[in-house]
Design a protein around this motif. Structure first.
Motif, PDB file in Angstrom:
ATOM      1  N   ARG A 284       0.827  -1.212   0.000  1.00  0.00           N
ATOM      2  CA  ARG A 284       0.000   0.000   0.000  1.00  0.00           C
ATOM      3  C   ARG A 284       0.858   1.257   0.000  1.00  0.00           C
ATOM      4  NH1 ARG A 284      -3.987   1.766   4.995  1.00  0.00           N
ATOM      5  NH2 ARG A 284      -4.823   3.676   4.038  1.00  0.00           N
ATOM      6  N   ALA A 285       1.923   1.247   0.787  1.00  0.00           N
ATOM      7  CA  ALA A 285       2.783   2.427   0.886  1.00  0.00           C
ATOM      8  C   ALA A 285       3.478   2.718  -0.437  1.00  0.00           C
ATOM      9  CB  ALA A 285       3.814   2.228   1.995  1.00  0.00           C
ATOM     10  N   ALA A 286       3.956   1.678  -1.108  1.00  0.00           N
ATOM     11  CA  ALA A 286       4.646   1.880  -2.378  1.00  0.00           C
ATOM     12  C   ALA A 286       3.685   2.409  -3.441  1.00  0.00           C
ATOM     13  CB  ALA A 286       5.282   0.581  -2.839  1.00  0.00           C
ATOM     14  N   LYS A 287       2.453   1.913  -3.433  1.00  0.00           N
ATOM     15  CA  LYS A 287       1.467   2.455  -4.376  1.00  0.00           C
ATOM     16  C   LYS A 287       1.191   3.917  -4.066  1.00  0.00           C
ATOM     17  CE  LYS A 287      -3.078   1.803  -6.427  1.00  0.00           C
ATOM     18  NZ  LYS A 287      -3.304   3.269  -6.517  1.00  0.00           N
ATOM     19  N   GLY A 288       1.044   4.243  -2.772  1.00  0.00           N
ATOM     20  CA  GLY A 288       0.826   5.639  -2.395  1.00  0.00           C
ATOM     21  C   GLY A 288       2.003   6.518  -2.783  1.00  0.00           C
ATOM     22  N   ALA A 289       3.213   5.989  -2.632  1.00  0.00           N
ATOM     23  CA  ALA A 289       4.405   6.753  -3.006  1.00  0.00           C
ATOM     24  C   ALA A 289       4.457   6.984  -4.507  1.00  0.00           C
ATOM     25  CB  ALA A 289       5.656   6.018  -2.541  1.00  0.00           C
ATOM     26  N   ALA A 290       4.112   5.949  -5.279  1.00  0.00           N
ATOM     27  CA  ALA A 290       4.112   6.084  -6.737  1.00  0.00           C
ATOM     28  C   ALA A 290       3.049   7.083  -7.202  1.00  0.00           C
ATOM     29  CB  ALA A 290       3.882   4.719  -7.382  1.00  0.00           C
ATOM     30  N   ASP A 291       1.850   6.950  -6.651  1.00  0.00           N
ATOM     31  CA  ASP A 291       0.789   7.897  -7.011  1.00  0.00           C
ATOM     32  C   ASP A 291       1.174   9.326  -6.608  1.00  0.00           C
ATOM     33  OD1 ASP A 291      -0.685   5.778  -7.959  1.00  0.00           O
ATOM     34  OD2 ASP A 291      -1.983   5.635  -6.194  1.00  0.00           O
ATOM     35  N   GLY A 292       1.867   9.445  -5.482  1.00  0.00           N
ATOM     36  CA  GLY A 292       2.237  10.759  -4.977  1.00  0.00           C
ATOM     37  C   GLY A 292       3.240  11.487  -5.835  1.00  0.00           C
ATOM     38  N   ILE A 293       4.019  10.766  -6.636  1.00  0.00           N
ATOM     39  CA  ILE A 293       5.011  11.434  -7.487  1.00  0.00           C
ATOM     40  C   ILE A 293       4.645  11.380  -8.970  1.00  0.00           C
ATOM     41  CG2 ILE A 293       6.465   9.361  -7.648  1.00  0.00           C
ATOM     42  CD1 ILE A 293       7.582  13.077  -7.677  1.00  0.00           C
ATOM     43  N   PHE A 294       3.935  10.356  -9.411  1.00  0.00           N
ATOM     44  CA  PHE A 294       3.671  10.229 -10.845  1.00  0.00           C
ATOM     45  C   PHE A 294       2.363  10.879 -11.273  1.00  0.00           C
ATOM     46  CE2 PHE A 294       6.252   6.123 -10.324  1.00  0.00           C
ATOM     47  CZ  PHE A 294       7.442   6.810 -10.510  1.00  0.00           C
ATOM     48  N   TYR A 295       1.459  11.156 -10.321  1.00  0.00           N
ATOM     49  CA  TYR A 295       0.197  11.819 -10.676  1.00  0.00           C
ATOM     50  C   TYR A 295       0.472  13.184 -11.294  1.00  0.00           C
ATOM     51  CZ  TYR A 295      -4.333  14.087 -10.260  1.00  0.00           C
ATOM     52  OH  TYR A 295      -5.493  14.770 -10.531  1.00  0.00           O
ATOM     53  N   ASN A 296      -0.260  13.488 -12.357  1.00  0.00           N
ATOM     54  CA  ASN A 296      -0.122  14.768 -13.069  1.00  0.00           C
ATOM     55  C   ASN A 296       1.306  14.967 -13.586  1.00  0.00           C
ATOM     56  OD1 ASN A 296      -1.805  16.975 -13.916  1.00  0.00           O
ATOM     57  ND2 ASN A 296      -0.564  18.323 -12.632  1.00  0.00           N
ATOM     58  N   GLN A 297       1.945  13.833 -13.932  1.00  0.00           N
ATOM     59  CA  GLN A 297       3.318  13.851 -14.450  1.00  0.00           C
ATOM     60  C   GLN A 297       4.299  14.450 -13.440  1.00  0.00           C
ATOM     61  OE1 GLN A 297       0.343  13.308 -16.471  1.00  0.00           O
ATOM     62  NE2 GLN A 297       0.657  15.464 -16.980  1.00  0.00           N
ATOM     63  N   GLY A 298       3.964  14.362 -12.169  1.00  0.00           N
ATOM     64  CA  GLY A 298       4.832  14.924 -11.132  1.00  0.00           C
ATOM     65  C   GLY A 298       4.773  16.428 -11.030  1.00  0.00           C
ATOM     66  N   GLN A 299       3.905  17.049 -11.800  1.00  0.00           N
ATOM     67  CA  GLN A 299       3.797  18.509 -11.822  1.00  0.00           C
ATOM     68  C   GLN A 299       2.779  18.964 -10.773  1.00  0.00           C
ATOM     69  OE1 GLN A 299       4.617  19.360 -16.539  1.00  0.00           O
ATOM     70  NE2 GLN A 299       2.704  18.382 -15.998  1.00  0.00           N
ATOM     71  N   VAL A 300       3.144  18.713  -9.525  1.00  0.00           N
ATOM     72  CA  VAL A 300       2.279  19.007  -8.383  1.00  0.00           C
ATOM     73  C   VAL A 300       3.147  19.626  -7.300  1.00  0.00           C
ATOM     74  CG1 VAL A 300       0.635  18.052  -6.719  1.00  0.00           C
ATOM     75  CG2 VAL A 300       0.904  16.960  -8.967  1.00  0.00           C
ATOM     76  N   CYS A 301       2.681  20.709  -6.700  1.00  0.00           N
ATOM     77  CA  CYS A 301       3.494  21.360  -5.675  1.00  0.00           C
ATOM     78  C   CYS A 301       3.732  20.458  -4.472  1.00  0.00           C
ATOM     79  CB  CYS A 301       2.858  22.681  -5.239  1.00  0.00           C
ATOM     80  SG  CYS A 301       1.161  22.501  -4.639  1.00  0.00           S
ATOM     81  N   THR A 302       2.795  19.533  -4.232  1.00  0.00           N
ATOM     82  CA  THR A 302       2.937  18.602  -3.111  1.00  0.00           C
ATOM     83  C   THR A 302       3.502  17.256  -3.543  1.00  0.00           C
ATOM     84  OG1 THR A 302       0.634  17.949  -3.423  1.00  0.00           O
ATOM     85  CG2 THR A 302       1.076  19.639  -1.749  1.00  0.00           C
ATOM     86  N   ALA A 303       4.124  17.190  -4.698  1.00  0.00           N
ATOM     87  CA  ALA A 303       4.646  15.912  -5.197  1.00  0.00           C
ATOM     88  C   ALA A 303       5.531  15.237  -4.151  1.00  0.00           C
ATOM     89  CB  ALA A 303       5.437  16.144  -6.479  1.00  0.00           C
ATOM     90  N   ALA A 304       5.339  13.932  -3.989  1.00  0.00           N
ATOM     91  CA  ALA A 304       6.107  13.169  -2.995  1.00  0.00           C
ATOM     92  C   ALA A 304       7.473  12.813  -3.583  1.00  0.00           C
ATOM     93  CB  ALA A 304       5.341  11.911  -2.605  1.00  0.00           C
ATOM     94  N   SER A 305       8.310  13.805  -3.741  1.00  0.00           N
ATOM     95  CA  SER A 305       9.559  13.642  -4.501  1.00  0.00           C
ATOM     96  C   SER A 305      10.728  13.145  -3.669  1.00  0.00           C
ATOM     97  CB  SER A 305       9.928  14.975  -5.165  1.00  0.00           C
ATOM     98  OG  SER A 305      10.011  16.007  -4.209  1.00  0.00           O
ATOM     99  N   ARG A 306      10.593  13.165  -2.337  1.00  0.00           N
ATOM    100  CA  ARG A 306      11.642  12.610  -1.464  1.00  0.00           C
ATOM    101  C   ARG A 306      11.051  11.433  -0.696  1.00  0.00           C
ATOM    102  NH1 ARG A 306      14.003  16.254   2.716  1.00  0.00           N
ATOM    103  NH2 ARG A 306      12.000  17.331   2.775  1.00  0.00           N
TER     104      ARG A 306
END
Length: 497
Positions: A284-306
């Motif tokens: 579940r965590a890995a899916k959340g991490a992937a969605d957090g950075i790849f959603y909207n091509q990563g063009q999100v101010c809250t992107a989970a980039s770290r």
């Protein structure tokens, strides 16, 4: 790839040369300038839009002032509510058209544009439509030194003419984030959309006109930062500026506001830490991490980039991230099979490419992605990209990229982890994945971020405040907190003796 057919009304909308929306009318810019908007999936021009300059901004601000001090200032709260609810209904009725327009100008998949922008925009407008009748003052039991009998009460008044500069990553919903509280409190607005994505704002202006808002309540000036954005930010007759965008531009906005001491709210950049504890549900965590950075091509101010992953579950997490990255279907936003569209522009594409190249030079290990698929060379596409940089020495672990690039770091000591997570000039968002409630509360309390998500990511609601610590911004958007940002409090004293 088979694209969704473009609706005839959308084709008509795109084919018409776009004017400025000022004082309830569509007008040409005084200097006659224009620019083109391209589809980032294929680099083809899809529309021609008017380019506003200082003189046009002056007209728009004057129209907003006239409406504020005239008809809009006399509109009752119940009427503001009715108009905002009508606008929300029109947004819903036009949802499929708006979704296509957003997908074409921004690149995001149509399903994301529809559900992640249009539906949310209507919800935001409805939430703020409930506020006009609930903006209240108070009576205060004061104790005058004179001993006189005094009545003291406060009233909330609209802050005035609001300048709104919105970004290209969520071109419609960001308009609603700012227009919602402004209209609810009785302010008027001059909206300046990003030059990459002006079409959704212009379509929204058509709906505002159809909803019956008086002329001048909302004005839309399209153009570039130098010609339209800078004059708007510095305009002496603007009372407040609300900006969403980069921290660098936010600093310029703040400096421009000094002239007449405008009220300022800034929603800026981020480099958000996402933390996986060893007891977490790793799938579940890995899916959340992937969605957090790849959603909207990563063009999100809250992107989970770290992404900070405990040593004991690092390899499992990396395996899961590879699966999620490879599962994405990259393509044009109007292809029904697409789950990740292109980056918004050539400039953004080159920025992301540059970061990927620099990260490799600095020793970060490329786990997957990092290139453009050969069959998509006509657009600004980038694969979902995962780097491993255990001790976060590469620039991608520190600087905002605004692309589908995540840096995975390992950790073993929780106190050191919290220090590392907070060791950034940003403080917009953070996440924790754990099944230990005690640890969740402890870490959430220590993270310096405006939003902390536990076992989830990017949960945003109109009723809940949103904003950042440190260089991620000033003030909060959404919720009851934002009402104060669009109102002035007047204290009235009446001598009853």
């Amino acid at each position: 790839m088979a694209n969704i057919d473009i609706f005839p009304d959308v084709e008509r909308f795109l084919s018409e040369s776009k004017s400025l929306f000022i004082a309830g009318e569509w007008v040409k810019p005084i200097a006659g300038g224009s620019f083109t908007v391209e589809n980032p999936a294929n680099r083809q021009v899809i529309a021609t839009v008017s380019s506003a300059e200082k003189e046009d901004v002056d007209r728009a601000v004057q129209a907003a002032r006239y409406a504020l001090e005239g008809v809009w200032g006399r509109v009752q709260p119940s009427e503001r509510t009715r108009l905002m609810l009508r606008l929300a209904d029109l947004v819903e009725e036009d949802a499929h058209h708006l979704g296509q327009i957003i997908s074409l100008e921004n690149g995001k998949p149509y399903t994301n544009a529809y559900s992640g922008e249009v539906v949310i925009t209507a919800n935001i407008l409805r939430y703020f439509a409930g506020w006009p009748s609930k903006i209240e003052g108070s009576t205060i039991p004061i104790s005058p030194r004179s001993g006189a009998q005094m009545l003291n009460y406060t009233v909330k008044e609209p802050v005035g003419v609001c300048a709104m500069i919105v970004p290209w990553n969520f071109p419609l919903s960001m308009c609603a984030w700012k227009l919602g509280p402004a209209l609810a409190t009785g302010c008027t607005a001059v909206l300046k959309p990003a030059e990459q994505t002006p079409l959704s704002s212009l379509r929204l202006a058509e709906l505002i006109q159809r909803a019956g808002f008086p002329g001048g309540v909302v004005n839309v000036v399209t153009g570039f930062g130098e010609g339209a954005g800078a004059p708007l930010a510095a305009h002496p007759d603007v009372d407040k500026i609300a900006f969403t965008g980069s921290t660098a531009v936010g600093r310029l906005i703040a400096q421009a506001a000094v002239g007449n001491m405008k009220k300022v709210s800034l929603e800026l950049g981020g480099k958000s830490p996402n933390i996986i504890l060893p007891d977490a549900d790793i799938i579940r965590a890995a899916k959340g991490a992937a969605d957090g950075i790849f959603y909207n091509q990563g063009q999100v101010c809250t992107a989970a980039s770290r992404l900070y992953v405990h040593d004991s579950v690092l390899e499992q997490t990396l395996d899961e991230l590879r699966k999620h990255a490879s599962a994405h279907v990259i393509g044009p936003g109007l292809d029904p099979s697409t789950t990740m569209g292109p980056l918004v522009s050539s400039d953004q594409y080159e920025i992301v490419r540059g970061y990927i190249s620099k990260a490799i030079d600095e020793g970060a290990e490329l786990i997957c992605g990092g290139k453009t698929p050969d069959y998509l060379s006509d657009g600004y596409f980038m694969e979902p990209t995962v780097f491993l940089d255990k001790q976060e020495k590469a620039c991608i672990a520190r600087e905002e990229i605004f692309g589908p690039v995540v840096t995975v770091m390992s950790w073993s000591d929780i106190d050191e982890l919290v220090y590392r997570a907070n060791n950034t000039p940003f403080g917009l968002a953070a996440g924790v994945w754990t099944n230990n409630l005690q640890q969740a509360h402890r870490i959430a309390a220590q993270l310096k971020a405006g939003s902390v998500w536990v076992n989830c990511w990017n949960v945003v609601d109109p009723a809940s405040p949103f904003g950042g610590y440190k260089q991620s911004g000033w003030g909060r958007e959404m919720g009851k907190n934002v009402i104060d940002a669009y109102t002035e409090t007047k204290s009235v004293f009446i001598d009853l003796s």
